[in-house]
Structures are given as structure tokens and as C-alpha cells.
Design a protein around this motif. Sequence first.
Motif, PDB file in Angstrom:
ATOM      1  N   THR A  31      22.391  38.341  45.594  1.00  0.00           N
ATOM      2  CA  THR A  31      23.078  37.087  45.930  1.00  0.00           C
ATOM      3  C   THR A  31      22.591  36.485  47.230  1.00  0.00           C
ATOM      4  O   THR A  31      22.699  35.272  47.420  1.00  0.00           O
ATOM      5  CB  THR A  31      24.608  37.292  46.001  1.00  0.00           C
ATOM      6  OG1 THR A  31      24.903  38.352  46.918  1.00  0.00           O
ATOM      7  CG2 THR A  31      25.180  37.617  44.638  1.00  0.00           C
ATOM      8  N   SER A  32      22.030  37.275  48.115  1.00  0.00           N
ATOM      9  CA  SER A  32      21.528  36.739  49.384  1.00  0.00           C
ATOM     10  C   SER A  32      20.146  36.097  49.231  1.00  0.00           C
ATOM     11  O   SER A  32      19.642  35.478  50.168  1.00  0.00           O
ATOM     12  CB  SER A  32      21.475  37.840  50.450  1.00  0.00           C
ATOM     13  OG  SER A  32      20.485  38.802  50.129  1.00  0.00           O
ATOM     14  N   LYS A  33      19.536  36.222  48.050  1.00  0.00           N
ATOM     15  CA  LYS A  33      18.191  35.682  47.819  1.00  0.00           C
ATOM     16  C   LYS A  33      18.144  34.644  46.698  1.00  0.00           C
ATOM     17  O   LYS A  33      17.071  34.300  46.213  1.00  0.00           O
ATOM     18  CB  LYS A  33      17.228  36.827  47.489  1.00  0.00           C
ATOM     19  CG  LYS A  33      17.119  37.850  48.601  1.00  0.00           C
ATOM     20  CD  LYS A  33      16.229  38.994  48.184  1.00  0.00           C
ATOM     21  CE  LYS A  33      16.198  40.076  49.261  1.00  0.00           C
ATOM     22  NZ  LYS A  33      15.410  41.234  48.818  1.00  0.00           N
ATOM     23  N   VAL A  34      19.308  34.128  46.277  1.00  0.00           N
ATOM     24  CA  VAL A  34      19.358  33.129  45.204  1.00  0.00           C
ATOM     25  C   VAL A  34      18.624  31.866  45.643  1.00  0.00           C
ATOM     26  O   VAL A  34      18.788  31.390  46.762  1.00  0.00           O
ATOM     27  CB  VAL A  34      20.831  32.810  44.833  1.00  0.00           C
ATOM     28  CG1 VAL A  34      20.922  31.605  43.912  1.00  0.00           C
ATOM     29  CG2 VAL A  34      21.476  34.025  44.192  1.00  0.00           C
ATOM     30  N   VAL A  35      17.806  31.325  44.766  1.00  0.00           N
ATOM     31  CA  VAL A  35      17.022  30.113  45.026  1.00  0.00           C
ATOM     32  C   VAL A  35      17.862  28.894  44.641  1.00  0.00           C
ATOM     33  O   VAL A  35      18.435  28.845  43.550  1.00  0.00           O
ATOM     34  CB  VAL A  35      15.713  30.150  44.202  1.00  0.00           C
ATOM     35  CG1 VAL A  35      14.924  28.870  44.365  1.00  0.00           C
ATOM     36  CG2 VAL A  35      14.882  31.359  44.600  1.00  0.00           C
TER      37      VAL A  35
END
Length: 68
Positions: A31-35
Motif C-alpha cells: 500500500t505504500s507503493k501504490v501508483v
Amino acid sequence: MSLHISRGWPGQQHMEAECPCPTEACGYVDTSKVVDACEQHPVARAKTIRSSHDSRACPARNGERSVS
């Protein structure tokens, strides 16, 4: 804390394969790397997340892949 999330049921990564978000070793999206351009994973898109786990307890740490 972040979560690893998947739009598919455990064992299904076809939705993650079709989006621009990077996947973790377990096959889920962090979730911390969602584009932002993704149509599947941003919270604002309000899509169903069917599988998840805490990133700190990722099953890939034990060599597993695509679990709930």
C-alpha cells in the motif's frame, strides 16, 4: 505499517499483473507503493481488496507466495 494487498483471491494475481504498481515477493502490492495512475489499488478508486496481510508478516519471508 503498510499492508500487502491483492484484488484477487489467494492464488490469483491476474489483476496485479495488469496494473502499473510494483509487486512484492508474495505477489501482492504494498500500500505504500501504490501508483496514482493505477485503476485497481488506490483507495480513491474504491475497488474491492480480497486478500491482504501485514507487510511485517509477509509470507514471502518464509518462501511462500500468494497467500491470504
